[in-house]
Design a protein around this motif. Structure first.
Motif, short mmCIF file in Angstrom:
data_model
loop_
_atom_site.label_atom_id
_atom_site.label_comp_id
_atom_site.label_asym_id
_atom_site.label_seq_id
_atom_site.Cartn_x
_atom_site.Cartn_y
_atom_site.Cartn_z
N MET A 68 0.24 9.39 11.40
CA MET A 68 0.10 7.96 11.69
C MET A 68 0.50 7.73 13.14
SD MET A 68 -0.87 6.02 9.02
CE MET A 68 -0.85 5.94 7.23
N GLY A 69 0.18 6.54 13.63
CA GLY A 69 0.47 6.23 15.03
C GLY A 69 1.58 5.20 15.16
N THR A 70 1.56 4.51 16.28
CA THR A 70 2.66 3.57 16.55
C THR A 70 2.63 2.37 15.60
OG1 THR A 70 1.25 2.59 18.26
CG2 THR A 70 2.91 4.15 18.99
N TRP A 71 1.48 2.15 14.95
CA TRP A 71 1.44 1.05 13.98
C TRP A 71 2.41 1.27 12.83
CZ3 TRP A 71 -2.50 4.51 14.91
CH2 TRP A 71 -2.80 5.41 13.88
N TYR A 72 2.91 2.52 12.71
CA TYR A 72 3.84 2.83 11.64
C TYR A 72 5.28 2.49 12.01
CZ TYR A 72 3.24 5.08 7.08
OH TYR A 72 3.08 5.32 5.74
N MET A 73 5.49 2.10 13.30
CA MET A 73 6.86 1.76 13.72
C MET A 73 7.43 0.62 12.89
SD MET A 73 6.99 1.93 17.89
CE MET A 73 5.98 0.49 18.11
N ILE A 74 6.55 -0.26 12.45
CA ILE A 74 7.02 -1.42 11.70
C ILE A 74 7.75 -1.00 10.43
CG2 ILE A 74 4.91 -1.83 10.33
CD1 ILE A 74 5.33 -4.84 10.97
N ASN A 75 7.41 0.21 9.93
CA ASN A 75 8.07 0.70 8.72
C ASN A 75 9.46 1.27 9.03
OD1 ASN A 75 5.97 0.01 7.03
ND2 ASN A 75 4.92 1.97 7.30
N SER A 76 9.82 1.27 10.31
CA SER A 76 11.20 1.65 10.66
C SER A 76 12.15 0.48 10.40
CB SER A 76 11.29 2.01 12.14
OG SER A 76 10.38 3.01 12.45
N THR A 77 11.60 -0.72 10.47
CA THR A 77 12.46 -1.88 10.25
C THR A 77 12.72 -2.05 8.76
OG1 THR A 77 10.64 -3.44 10.03
CG2 THR A 77 11.42 -3.01 12.26
N ARG A 78 13.85 -2.65 8.47
CA ARG A 78 14.20 -2.81 7.05
C ARG A 78 13.19 -3.72 6.35
NH1 ARG A 78 18.12 -1.41 3.85
NH2 ARG A 78 19.22 -0.31 5.50
N THR A 79 12.85 -4.84 6.99
CA THR A 79 11.92 -5.78 6.33
C THR A 79 10.53 -5.17 6.24
OG1 THR A 79 11.60 -6.82 8.46
CG2 THR A 79 13.12 -7.91 6.96
N GLY A 80 10.12 -4.47 7.32
CA GLY A 80 8.79 -3.86 7.32
C GLY A 80 8.66 -2.80 6.25
N MET A 81 9.68 -1.94 6.12
CA MET A 81 9.65 -0.89 5.10
C MET A 81 9.65 -1.49 3.70
SD MET A 81 9.62 2.17 4.04
CE MET A 81 10.07 3.59 5.02
N GLN A 82 10.47 -2.53 3.52
CA GLN A 82 10.54 -3.15 2.20
C GLN A 82 9.18 -3.75 1.82
OE1 GLN A 82 13.72 -2.69 1.13
NE2 GLN A 82 12.94 -3.09 -0.93
N SER A 83 8.57 -4.41 2.79
CA SER A 83 7.26 -5.02 2.54
C SER A 83 6.21 -3.95 2.23
CB SER A 83 6.86 -5.82 3.79
OG SER A 83 5.57 -6.29 3.66
N SER A 84 6.26 -2.84 2.97
CA SER A 84 5.28 -1.76 2.74
C SER A 84 5.50 -1.10 1.38
CB SER A 84 5.38 -0.71 3.84
OG SER A 84 5.02 -1.27 5.07
N LEU A 85 6.76 -0.94 1.01
CA LEU A 85 7.05 -0.34 -0.30
C LEU A 85 6.54 -1.23 -1.43
CD1 LEU A 85 10.68 1.03 0.27
CD2 LEU A 85 8.60 2.38 -0.06
N ASN A 86 6.74 -2.52 -1.26
CA ASN A 86 6.23 -3.45 -2.28
C ASN A 86 4.72 -3.37 -2.37
OD1 ASN A 86 8.77 -4.37 -2.90
ND2 ASN A 86 8.70 -6.06 -1.43
N ALA A 87 4.08 -3.31 -1.19
CA ALA A 87 2.61 -3.26 -1.16
C ALA A 87 2.10 -1.95 -1.75
CB ALA A 87 2.11 -3.40 0.27
N ALA A 88 2.91 -0.89 -1.64
CA ALA A 88 2.50 0.41 -2.18
C ALA A 88 2.72 0.50 -3.68
CB ALA A 88 3.25 1.53 -1.47
#
Lengths: 319, 492
Positions: free
Chosen positions: B317-337
């Protein structure tokens, strides 16, 4: 009322009397509109406006090299059709369509007849079976596609079942390799549409004269003989209709392969529908996509006409 | 009576049709004999003529064009519609809009998220009609070619916002990718860079593994993971875009810059380095670095979900994955997954291994992630320009973009405020992300903007064919060259 019904009350020389003499009518009133034009006009306008206009427009676009938005696309004549004939993906898609038709029609017909025959006999909770067989027909492919992607994933339920049955050596990435992706698409299509075949055969079998079946039984025919010699010929019309529907359905196949495999891997599940979409939308070759659509239409018409003629030929001796 | 009705159905021609039933009202002066003929002939002729005229007119006018722009409307008030494929998390877009509305409260921005797969299908007819959005996302490459006619030239907007040296104040890669023959079709909101692997750090810690630096190490790492029934690397190889990232990273490892030169036509796709790239690509499958069935996988959602649910430890993945480094971003991605009991874990960007074995350093390549275009037909162009200018060129707007960590911002003077960003594991992840962001500032190699659509399709066919053993690496390279030659011939 009686007056209105009698052709003899019409005045000589008017169109009404000509109705009794077709040859005279054709010479004296060559452009007379058919009766009821006013009634069919709305439908005619709708059909011409929506369907035939779109077909004509698609034919026009197929002569362009157009990306779908450019205001002045160049005309390329029939070059899109020439390109199509030399396009291996087009032929591949056509081959897949043929395979899909052969397997889905064959297996669905067999299952449809079998289920219909079984449920015409005295079966307990027959209604439940009918519902179970028909449910896949009403489920939207968009809903079922992710389920099938999961089922046929490398660690999906299908492989798990194989492993539990001691057939783990057969486990493989079913939709992730060209050799098995198309059979998966065919299996999903059969699962989805067998219910339609079943319902139509079930209804058709209800029209078979019971006395014929009874006579056959008196003559010593068993279940298999009754099915093959009485029931099967008796539902020939339904089979013909289903063949036409299956052929046209195969030509129009889009949703299942697009949603489950996106036409891949490596075009292994590419059909005319998915290829038209691929060319027209993501690739922006709208002119080429239109040429593919026109060819698809021609193939559909030829197939439908072929089935109809074949059906009529069979009907003639019976009359 | 009943019998008579049946006869009527059988022989409809016998029913008399009195003159008064004819639908056309006749002029009083016409000769007595004419009425029986005129109405009978007219409909056929009129219908034929009307149909022919309608078809001709319709066909002649059916190719849409941008047309004459309407008046621009007020600049600080009104309602504008923004159609976008990213940010895929609508909450991020709403943060941008909320920040914008603090400055411009009288402009209402309606955000509409469209899946990238449907983007062309949705946007094309909308722009061709008059019902298109006021602001729409623009991607470098083929989409600039496709939609440039519907996008306003934003050069004056950029100049007004940033002065005559506006180009030097924006990321060069963002300006170049969104320009066409001197026309700036969109203003880049942020850049996106690929060429990195992302790893699930806790899984590497658990098995005492280090990120692989060579192909041999990568094979070893995957072997260890597999021995613990743990998936190693996952790739959605069904789609061209992410395969291109991997192939370009491999190519850069074999010969830095060769992919870009071939994209520009300065080198042949049949160059030995590209053939070697496909050979290494094949090796990734043969050595089971790629997961089983990879070419039936899609990067989103399949591969992404598998990585986020911990089934696999590495992903391209590229830099668009940086958002998953943040707590809120990761939480949102986990929910979406669809993770049942989501537990955020720290992810880490690592350089692509030196799979070419030549000691070449791993590089990044990138483009504008997306730019914002103003629809030339918009009736609210001035308000749309205000929004685009604020988000893409103002410090305030770009800071909102930077802090989301979705993209490195376009305005070079703006950096993410790390002290305001909460990561899953601040102590470990902040240095990793800071390093990655700083690396992006020197990237000059484009990612997608040079790739022709047909060449990209040929690349995907070649990559799938090589992976399945249906094509040799040489043949795959030839496919790409044939597509490039055909595209060049069309352009000539």
């Amino acid at each position: 009322m009686t007056t209105a019904l009698s052709p003899r009350r019409s005045e000589p020389g008017t169109s009404e009397s000509a109705g009794d003499r077709p040859s005279a009518r054709s010479t004296r009133h060559p452009t007379r509109p058919p009766s009821g034009l006013g009634w069919i006009l709305p439908a005619l306008v709708l059909a011409v406006g929506l369907i035939y206009y779109c077909i004509g427009y698609t034919g026009f676009v197929s002569t362009l090299d157009w990306d779908g938005v450019s205001p002045d696309p160049p005309s390329v004549g029939l070059r899109n059709y020439q390109r199509l004939l030399a396009d291996p993906i087009f032929w591949k898609a056509l081959w897949h369509t043929l395979l899909l038709f052969v397997f889905t029609f064959g297996i669905q017909t067999m299952l449809g007849v079998l289920f219909a025959a079984l449920l015409h006999s005295r079966v307990r909770i027959g209604v439940l079976y009918k519902v179970l067989i028909f449910i896949p027909v009403v489920l939207a492919p968009a809903i079922m596609a992710p389920v099938f992607r999961q089922i046929y994933a490398p660690d999906g339920e299908f492989n798990q079942v194989l492993q539990h049955l001691g057939l783990g050596f057969l486990a493989q990435p079913w939709i992730g390799q060209p050799s098995t992706a198309l059979p998966v698409i065919i299996a999903i299509t059969i699962w989805q549409w067998t219910g339609v075949n079943f319902v139509l055969y079930y209804a058709a079998m209800g029209q078979i004269d019971e006395s014929t079946v009874e006579a056959a039984r008196i003559d010593g025919a068993g279940n298999f003989r009754v099915l093959t010699s009485i029931v099967w010929p008796g539902v020939r019309g339904t089979t013909l209709a289903l063949a036409i529907l299956s052929a046209i359905g195969a030509l129009k196949t889009f949703d299942i392969p697009y949603l489950v495999t996106i036409g891949g891997p490596n075009y292994a599940t590419e059909f005319l529908g998915t290829y038209i979409y691929r060319m027209t939308i993501p690739q922006a070759h709208v002119g080429y996509g239109a040429a593919l659509s026109v060819v698809l239409l021609i193939i559909a018409l030829v197939i439908a006409a072929g089935f109809q003629l074949r059906g009529r030929e069979r009907e003639v001796p019976r009359v | 009576m009943h019998r008579a009705r049946l006869q009527t159905f059988d022989r409809p021609q016998a029913v008399p049709r009195p003159r008064r039933q004819l639908p056309v009202k006749l002029p009083a002066r016409l000769p007595a004999k004419l009425p029986t003929k005129l109405p009978a002939k007219l409909p056929a002729k009129v219908a034929g003529a009307v149909t022919a005229a309608a078809v001709l007119l319709a066909l002649a006018g059916c190719i849409p064009g941008p047309g004459k722009p309407p008046p621009p409307g007020p600049a600080t008030s009104g309602t504008i519609n923004w159609w976008s494929w990213t940010p895929t998390d609508a909450a991020v877009a709403k943060q941008y809009i909320a920040a914008f509305n603090r400055r411009y409260p009288d402009i209402t921005v309606n955000f509409k998220l469209v899946a990238i797969d449907s983007w062309d299908a949705v946007l094309r007819p909308a722009l061709a009609s008059s019902s298109g959005p006021d602001v729409f996302d623009m991607e470098p490459g083929q989409r600039v070619q496709l939609f440039k006619g519907f996008a306003e030239d934003l050069t004056p907007v950029a100049r007004k916002a940033l002065g005559p040296e506006w180009k030097s104040r924006l990321a060069t890669i963002g300006v170049n990718g969104l320009s066409h023959n001197g026309k700036l079709t969109a203003l880049s909101v942020g850049q996106t860079y690929a060429g990195t692997l992302w790893i699930n750090q806790p899984l590497f810690d658990k098995y005492h593994l280090e990120p692989p630096r060579t192909l041999a190490e990568w094979k070893h790492v995957c072997q260890v993971f597999r021995s613990h029934q743990q998936g190693c690397f996952v790739q959605g190889a069904a789609g061209a875009g992410f395969n291109q990232d991997t192939l370009q990273a491999i190519a850069d490892s074999v010969e830095p810059g060769i992919w870009t030169r071939a994209s520009k036509g300065e080198a042949k796709w049949t160059d030995p380095s590209i053939v070697e790239t496909f050979r290494i690509w094949k090796d990734l499958f043969d050595s089971q670095i790629m997961q089983p069935g990879a070419i039936g996988y899609q990067q989103f959602p399949d591969a992404n979900n598998d990585f986020l649910t911990g089934k696999y430890a590495m992903i391209m993945m590229g830099t668009w994955y940086m958002i998953n480094s943040t707590r809120t971003g990761m939480q949102s991605s986990l929910n979406a997954a669809g993770v049942a009991h989501p537990k955020a874990f720290p992810i880490r960007p690592v350089p692509f291994p030196d799979v070419g074995g030549k000691g070449n350093p791993a590089g990044l390549f990138g483009d504008a992630d997306y730019g914002l275009s103003v629809n030339i037909r918009s009736k609210h162009r001035a308000a749309a320009e205000t929004f685009v200018r604020w988000l893409a060129t103002s410090t305030e707007g770009q800071q909102a973009v930077a802090d989301s960590l979705l993209d490195p911002p376009s305005l070079q003077s703006v950096k993410p405020r790390y002290d305001k960003i909460t990561m899953v594991d601040d102590a470990r992840q902040k240095p990793w992300i800071k390093k990655l962001v700083s690396q992006t500032s020197t990237v000059s190699e484009p990612r997608m903007s040079l790739m022709n659509n047909d060449v990209s399709t040929a690349m995907q066919a070649g990559a799938s064919g090589v992976a399945t053993g249906q094509l040799t690496p040489r043949k795959a390279a030839e496919l790409m060259q044939q597509a490039a030659d055909a595209a060049a011939a069309v352009n000539r």
